[in-house]
Design a protein around this motif. Sequence first.
Motif, short mmCIF file in Angstrom:
data_model
loop_
_atom_site.label_atom_id
_atom_site.label_comp_id
_atom_site.label_asym_id
_atom_site.label_seq_id
_atom_site.Cartn_x
_atom_site.Cartn_y
_atom_site.Cartn_z
N ASP A 66 0.80 -1.23 0.00
CA ASP A 66 0.00 0.00 0.00
C ASP A 66 0.83 1.27 0.00
N THR A 67 2.10 1.16 0.32
CA THR A 67 2.96 2.34 0.40
C THR A 67 4.28 2.09 -0.31
N GLY A 68 4.86 3.15 -0.85
CA GLY A 68 6.07 3.01 -1.65
C GLY A 68 7.33 3.54 -1.02
N PHE A 69 7.40 3.57 0.31
CA PHE A 69 8.58 4.14 0.97
C PHE A 69 9.86 3.40 0.59
N ILE A 70 9.83 2.06 0.63
CA ILE A 70 11.04 1.29 0.31
C ILE A 70 11.40 1.48 -1.16
N ALA A 71 10.42 1.39 -2.04
CA ALA A 71 10.69 1.54 -3.47
C ALA A 71 11.26 2.92 -3.79
N LEU A 72 10.70 3.95 -3.19
CA LEU A 72 11.15 5.32 -3.48
C LEU A 72 12.58 5.55 -3.03
N LEU A 116 8.31 2.73 -9.51
CA LEU A 116 6.85 2.65 -9.60
C LEU A 116 6.27 2.44 -8.21
N LEU A 117 5.41 3.36 -7.79
CA LEU A 117 4.90 3.40 -6.42
C LEU A 117 3.37 3.30 -6.40
N PRO A 118 2.79 2.73 -5.35
CA PRO A 118 1.33 2.69 -5.24
C PRO A 118 0.71 4.08 -5.20
N GLU A 119 1.44 5.05 -4.64
CA GLU A 119 0.90 6.40 -4.49
C GLU A 119 0.92 7.22 -5.77
N GLU A 120 1.74 6.80 -6.73
CA GLU A 120 1.90 7.55 -7.97
C GLU A 120 1.32 6.75 -9.14
N LEU A 121 0.26 7.26 -9.74
CA LEU A 121 -0.37 6.57 -10.85
C LEU A 121 0.54 6.63 -12.08
N LEU A 126 17.52 -0.26 -14.65
CA LEU A 126 16.97 -0.82 -13.43
C LEU A 126 15.65 -0.14 -13.12
N VAL A 127 14.61 -0.94 -12.98
CA VAL A 127 13.28 -0.43 -12.63
C VAL A 127 12.90 -1.03 -11.28
N VAL A 128 12.62 -0.17 -10.30
CA VAL A 128 12.20 -0.63 -8.98
C VAL A 128 10.69 -0.52 -8.89
N VAL A 129 10.05 -1.63 -8.54
CA VAL A 129 8.59 -1.70 -8.52
C VAL A 129 8.12 -2.08 -7.13
N ALA A 130 7.26 -1.27 -6.52
CA ALA A 130 6.61 -1.67 -5.27
C ALA A 130 5.58 -2.74 -5.59
N GLU A 131 5.47 -3.74 -4.72
CA GLU A 131 4.58 -4.87 -5.01
C GLU A 131 3.13 -4.45 -5.20
N GLU A 186 0.07 -0.18 -9.27
CA GLU A 186 -1.12 -0.52 -10.06
C GLU A 186 -0.80 -1.27 -11.35
N THR A 187 0.48 -1.34 -11.74
CA THR A 187 0.83 -2.13 -12.93
C THR A 187 0.74 -3.63 -12.64
N GLY A 188 0.62 -3.99 -11.35
CA GLY A 188 0.45 -5.40 -11.00
C GLY A 188 1.70 -6.08 -10.51
N GLY A 189 2.74 -5.31 -10.20
CA GLY A 189 3.98 -5.89 -9.74
C GLY A 189 4.93 -6.15 -10.89
N ALA A 190 6.14 -6.58 -10.56
CA ALA A 190 7.20 -6.69 -11.56
C ALA A 190 6.91 -7.74 -12.63
N ILE A 191 6.34 -8.88 -12.26
CA ILE A 191 6.10 -9.95 -13.23
C ILE A 191 5.08 -9.51 -14.27
N LYS A 192 3.97 -8.95 -13.82
CA LYS A 192 2.94 -8.52 -14.76
C LYS A 192 3.42 -7.35 -15.62
N LEU A 193 4.22 -6.47 -15.02
CA LEU A 193 4.76 -5.36 -15.81
C LEU A 193 5.66 -5.89 -16.92
N ALA A 194 6.50 -6.86 -16.59
CA ALA A 194 7.40 -7.43 -17.60
C ALA A 194 6.61 -8.06 -18.74
N GLU A 195 5.51 -8.74 -18.41
CA GLU A 195 4.68 -9.36 -19.45
C GLU A 195 4.07 -8.33 -20.38
#
Length: 329
Positions: free
Chosen positions: A180-186, A198-203, A225-230, A233-242
């Motif tokens: 729900d939050t992107g502190f670690i990703a940011l 890519l953060l949950p707070e930023e569309l 390198l792309v850092v994605v918070a789980e 809204e893209t669905g996480g790293a696996i779905k984004l890669a697809e």
Amino acid sequence: MAQHLIDVETIGVLTSGGDSPGMNAAVRAVVRTASRSNINVFGIRHGYFGLINEEIDKLDTHSVSNIIQRGGTMLKTARSEEFRTKEGRTKAAENLKKYNMDALVVIGGDGTFAGAHKLSEEHDINVVGIPATIDNDIIGTDETIGYDSALNTALDAIDKIRDTADAHERMFLVEVMGRDTGFIALETSIASGAEIALLPEELTHVDEVKKQLQTMLKEQRRSSLVVVAEGDETGGAIKLAERIKDDFSQYDMRVCILGHIQRGGAPTARDRVLASRLGASAVKVLREGHTDVMVGVVNNSIKITPMRVAISKKKEIDHTLVELAKLLR
């Protein structure tokens, strides 16, 4: 925030919800601070589940020796569906009284605090919360216990991934925790020099991600390198890669999910000090007559926040850091 003078002779302490590095340091601080004031302490294993089922043991200064450097929690943690019911909370309150506990110190996140708040409201139990979650999403404190450790664990892993990405000229999509939050990703994206975060707070629409990657191609960057918070809204790293791999076949794309390694390991010095301060402060504010509150650190000073406020909303990310991440990519 209720406040009335109380005579504290015996307290209970538990850890609940997701574990985070530094919980043991907080337990240690609670026990040793209480012991110095001749207050008895009971450790409650497996959180509210253990409180309902009487998994309760006496703790003293020797019980908490040699734990400050250990990750996880010596008291263990668990979730309790029974505690979500009034009947379950009544049983928990009865066990607190059975062991003559005047107050309860709870170490965890917003779910833990919500349970403590209900216990206080329904049964007039004195409670103090200590914020411990790697997500860093609790208001009333600049940092939560475990966040700095998780951040450094993620950063260490991402630095290693960056090395192999550069060696093989690959694109890595690295997923970090943060439903729900992107502190670690940011913060890891800034500290690691990631091209995109890519953060949950930023569309961020997939088309925007593709546009940014196209820009990198034009700049002839052969690794990225792309850092994605789980929880993005893209669905996480696996779905984004697809969703983007067909548009970037020139990249050798890899996905790496860091997962629960971010919760484990020895706490950093920063987390050990934070946990020690908050554990000692929890006992102090109880003795001063505060209840149904959370202790935190804001601008390097202890702050007391009413529990109802602490659970009312999530802490917001620092949007100046979001802009900084965009500027430096």
